[in-house]
Design an enzyme around this catalytic site. Structure first.
Site, PDB file in Angstrom:
ATOM      1  N   TYR A   1       0.837  -1.193   0.000  1.00 36.85           N
ATOM      2  CA  TYR A   1       0.000   0.000   0.000  1.00 36.85           C
ATOM      3  C   TYR A   1       0.875   1.248   0.000  1.00 36.85           C
ATOM      4  O   TYR A   1       1.932   1.274   0.636  1.00 36.85           O
ATOM      5  CB  TYR A   1      -0.890   0.001   1.249  1.00 36.85           C
ATOM      6  CG  TYR A   1      -1.828   1.182   1.368  1.00 36.85           C
ATOM      7  CD1 TYR A   1      -2.861   1.375   0.455  1.00 36.85           C
ATOM      8  CD2 TYR A   1      -1.687   2.104   2.404  1.00 36.85           C
ATOM      9  CE1 TYR A   1      -3.727   2.453   0.566  1.00 36.85           C
ATOM     10  CE2 TYR A   1      -2.550   3.178   2.530  1.00 36.85           C
ATOM     11  CZ  TYR A   1      -3.565   3.349   1.604  1.00 36.85           C
ATOM     12  OH  TYR A   1      -4.422   4.411   1.720  1.00 36.85           O
TER      13      TYR A   1
ATOM     14  N   ASP B   1      -1.224  15.831   6.048  1.00 34.23           N
ATOM     15  CA  ASP B   1      -2.064  15.122   5.084  1.00 34.23           C
ATOM     16  C   ASP B   1      -3.333  15.928   4.806  1.00 34.23           C
ATOM     17  O   ASP B   1      -4.429  15.578   5.223  1.00 34.23           O
ATOM     18  CB  ASP B   1      -2.415  13.733   5.651  1.00 34.23           C
ATOM     19  CG  ASP B   1      -3.205  12.884   4.669  1.00 34.23           C
ATOM     20  OD1 ASP B   1      -3.171  13.174   3.459  1.00 34.23           O
ATOM     21  OD2 ASP B   1      -3.863  11.927   5.124  1.00 34.23           O
TER      22      ASP B   1
ATOM     23  N   ASP C   1      -3.209   5.387  -2.494  1.00 29.19           N
ATOM     24  CA  ASP C   1      -4.128   6.390  -1.977  1.00 29.19           C
ATOM     25  C   ASP C   1      -4.102   7.590  -2.922  1.00 29.19           C
ATOM     26  O   ASP C   1      -3.109   8.314  -2.988  1.00 29.19           O
ATOM     27  CB  ASP C   1      -3.667   6.789  -0.565  1.00 29.19           C
ATOM     28  CG  ASP C   1      -4.513   7.889   0.059  1.00 29.19           C
ATOM     29  OD1 ASP C   1      -5.429   8.406  -0.606  1.00 29.19           O
ATOM     30  OD2 ASP C   1      -4.242   8.233   1.223  1.00 29.19           O
TER      31      ASP C   1
ATOM     32  N   ASP D   1      -6.304  10.117  -2.803  1.00 25.48           N
ATOM     33  CA  ASP D   1      -7.067  11.203  -2.182  1.00 25.48           C
ATOM     34  C   ASP D   1      -8.424  11.387  -2.883  1.00 25.48           C
ATOM     35  O   ASP D   1      -9.166  10.433  -3.053  1.00 25.48           O
ATOM     36  CB  ASP D   1      -6.241  12.495  -2.189  1.00 25.48           C
ATOM     37  CG  ASP D   1      -5.120  12.471  -1.160  1.00 25.48           C
ATOM     38  OD1 ASP D   1      -5.107  11.569  -0.307  1.00 25.48           O
ATOM     39  OD2 ASP D   1      -4.241  13.341  -1.205  1.00 25.48           O
TER      40      ASP D   1
ATOM     41  N   HIS E   1      -7.544   4.171  -4.507  1.00 28.33           N
ATOM     42  CA  HIS E   1      -8.818   4.512  -3.882  1.00 28.33           C
ATOM     43  C   HIS E   1      -9.045   6.007  -3.928  1.00 28.33           C
ATOM     44  O   HIS E   1      -8.115   6.821  -3.811  1.00 28.33           O
ATOM     45  CB  HIS E   1      -8.982   3.930  -2.477  1.00 28.33           C
ATOM     46  CG  HIS E   1      -8.064   4.423  -1.420  1.00 28.33           C
ATOM     47  ND1 HIS E   1      -8.151   5.682  -0.868  1.00 28.33           N
ATOM     48  CD2 HIS E   1      -7.040   3.811  -0.760  1.00 28.33           C
ATOM     49  CE1 HIS E   1      -7.242   5.823   0.088  1.00 28.33           C
ATOM     50  NE2 HIS E   1      -6.548   4.706   0.157  1.00 28.33           N
TER      51      HIS E   1
ATOM     52  N   GLU F   1     -11.723   9.089  -2.435  1.00 26.89           N
ATOM     53  CA  GLU F   1     -12.554   9.314  -1.262  1.00 26.89           C
ATOM     54  C   GLU F   1     -13.590  10.399  -1.520  1.00 26.89           C
ATOM     55  O   GLU F   1     -13.463  11.183  -2.475  1.00 26.89           O
ATOM     56  CB  GLU F   1     -11.681   9.671  -0.064  1.00 26.89           C
ATOM     57  CG  GLU F   1     -10.892  10.950  -0.227  1.00 26.89           C
ATOM     58  CD  GLU F   1      -9.726  11.027   0.747  1.00 26.89           C
ATOM     59  OE1 GLU F   1      -9.686  11.998   1.518  1.00 26.89           O
ATOM     60  OE2 GLU F   1      -8.856  10.127   0.723  1.00 26.89           O
TER      61      GLU F   1
ATOM     62  N   CYS G   1      -6.808  14.092   7.036  1.00 21.40           N
ATOM     63  CA  CYS G   1      -6.665  12.724   7.528  1.00 21.40           C
ATOM     64  C   CYS G   1      -8.013  12.169   7.978  1.00 21.40           C
ATOM     65  O   CYS G   1      -8.773  12.828   8.693  1.00 21.40           O
ATOM     66  CB  CYS G   1      -5.675  12.691   8.688  1.00 21.40           C
ATOM     67  SG  CYS G   1      -5.560  11.088   9.503  1.00 21.40           S
TER      68      CYS G   1
ATOM     69  N   ARG H   1     -13.621   5.102  -1.180  1.00 17.80           N
ATOM     70  CA  ARG H   1     -13.545   5.316   0.270  1.00 17.80           C
ATOM     71  C   ARG H   1     -14.624   6.312   0.683  1.00 17.80           C
ATOM     72  O   ARG H   1     -14.794   7.353   0.038  1.00 17.80           O
ATOM     73  CB  ARG H   1     -12.168   5.850   0.642  1.00 17.80           C
ATOM     74  CG  ARG H   1     -12.104   6.406   2.064  1.00 17.80           C
ATOM     75  CD  ARG H   1     -10.716   6.887   2.400  1.00 17.80           C
ATOM     76  NE  ARG H   1     -10.755   8.006   3.339  1.00 17.80           N
ATOM     77  CZ  ARG H   1      -9.666   8.577   3.860  1.00 17.80           C
ATOM     78  NH1 ARG H   1      -8.471   8.137   3.536  1.00 17.80           N
ATOM     79  NH2 ARG H   1      -9.789   9.608   4.676  1.00 17.80           N
TER      80      ARG H   1
ATOM     81  N   GLU I   1     -13.933   4.495   6.128  1.00 17.73           N
ATOM     82  CA  GLU I   1     -12.927   5.037   7.035  1.00 17.73           C
ATOM     83  C   GLU I   1     -13.495   5.255   8.430  1.00 17.73           C
ATOM     84  O   GLU I   1     -14.653   5.629   8.607  1.00 17.73           O
ATOM     85  CB  GLU I   1     -12.401   6.362   6.471  1.00 17.73           C
ATOM     86  CG  GLU I   1     -11.318   7.026   7.290  1.00 17.73           C
ATOM     87  CD  GLU I   1     -10.030   6.226   7.352  1.00 17.73           C
ATOM     88  OE1 GLU I   1     -10.060   5.104   7.916  1.00 17.73           O
ATOM     89  OE2 GLU I   1      -9.000   6.709   6.877  1.00 17.73           O
TER      90      GLU I   1
ATOM     91  N   ASN J   1      -9.206  -0.445   7.333  1.00 19.82           N
ATOM     92  CA  ASN J   1      -8.012   0.342   7.613  1.00 19.82           C
ATOM     93  C   ASN J   1      -7.621   0.153   9.071  1.00 19.82           C
ATOM     94  O   ASN J   1      -8.314   0.610   9.969  1.00 19.82           O
ATOM     95  CB  ASN J   1      -8.281   1.822   7.328  1.00 19.82           C
ATOM     96  CG  ASN J   1      -7.069   2.691   7.621  1.00 19.82           C
ATOM     97  OD1 ASN J   1      -5.972   2.195   7.835  1.00 19.82           O
ATOM     98  ND2 ASN J   1      -7.270   3.998   7.618  1.00 19.82           N
TER      99      ASN J   1
END
Length: 304
Positions: free
Chosen positions: A51, A65, A92, A94, A119, A121, A129, A164, A194, A216
């Site tokens: 990952y 982040d 990731d 975002d 992924h 989101e 985050c 996500r 998440e 996660n």
């Protein structure tokens, strides 16, 4: 030369392996890799995938982040990791680095970089985050557009697009379940919810959603740290440990620097270090030397 410099497994085969793993009944464990060397260890130890965490990557750049990294930076970093491992790499991405058209471009760029999946989101861009409070999410319709754009841009049908949702901590689990259903209908292959809290939350989500699910297991967040075998029994298909290797490394680095600062030497730290011989073993140094010797096996004629 096989397996040196770059992995031998093609990007297409890595994606096939990722797809097969999600339907195998065995949970796919994806530790975060903070660099290519870490990815080689992840493979050697026997995990199913690697990952690339946006949070860990931004932290490595000494940035929070909050969406400050770019598609170009994330792609370059991820490509370096993907090229050294035979395992599938999940990235990731975002919010897709912009509007739905940007999410579509992100898919094509990461495909070209040899990545097995990403992924996206449903946070408002710029994001934050997922285990912090104060998050904000876009409407379901907007996220569906983001996902449809991503799916439409995919050229390799085995490239995994994971959706996500951060809705559980904002609107509740039932709202997150509704969103997950809509995201699956939009073409998402895998759903990542998440910041669920307890095993019961994960069980409730699994019972309500009939698509592959990703958990996660990040430290110091909102989720209970549930063992992979328990998640597998619940019916989860994949689990990520996004920032674990960064936290382990930074904990050791900070401790070591303080010892050197106070004692003037690293002598007392030697037992905690990876040895030179172990580093060379992971790097396959000897095989490089054999290859180099095999190539450079001629003698120059000094008379010329």
């Amino acid at each position: 030369m096989t397996g040196l410099i770059a992995a031998t497994t093609s990007a297409a085969d890595k994606r096939i392996a990722f797809r097969a793993g999600l339907t195998s009944g065995k949970i796919q464990r994806f530790p975060g890799a903070i660099n290519p060397l870490t990815a080689k260890l992840v493979q050697e130890i026997g995990f199913e995938g690697v990952y690339v965490s946006g949070g860990a990557f931004s932290a490595g750049l000494a940035l929070p982040d909050i969406g400050l990294t770019t598609l170009t930076e994330v792609t370059a970093h991820s490509a370096q990791i993907a090229r050294v491992t035979d395992l599938p790499v999940l990235v990731d991405a975002d919010t897709g680095f912009g509007e739905p058209m940007s999410a579509a471009r992100t898919v094509t760029i990461l495909e070209d970089a040899g990545i097995a999946g990403l992924h996206l989101e449903d946070q408002i861009n710029p994001k934050r985050c997922g285990h912090l409070d104060g998050k904000a999410i876009v409407g379901t319709d907007e996220m569906v557009r983001r996902l449809r754009a991503a799916v439409s841009a995919r050229r390799d049908p085995n490239f995994v697009i994971c959706a996500r949702t951060d809705a559980a901590g904002i609107e509740g689990i039932d709202a997150a379940i509704d969103r997950a259903t809509a995201y699956a209908e939009a073409g998402a292959d895998l759903i990542f919810t998440e910041a669920l809290y307890t095993t019961a939350d994960f069980e409730k989500f699994r019972a309500a959603v009939d698509v592959p699910l990703l958990a996660n297991m990040t430290e110091f967040g909102k989720s209970q740290l549930i063992p992979a075998q328990v998640l597998e029994k619940i019916g989860y298909n994949a689990v990520i440990y996004p920032v674990t290797t960064l936290r382990l490394a930074m904990g050791a680095i900070e401790k070591g620097l303080r010892v050197i600062h106070e004692e003037g030497t690293q002598e007392t730290l030697l037992d905690e270090m990876q040895t030179r011989s172990r580093l060379y073993e992971v790097l396959e140094y000897e095989r490089y030397n054999e290859f180099d010797s095999g190539i450079f096996n001629f003698t120059l004629d000094r008379r010329q």
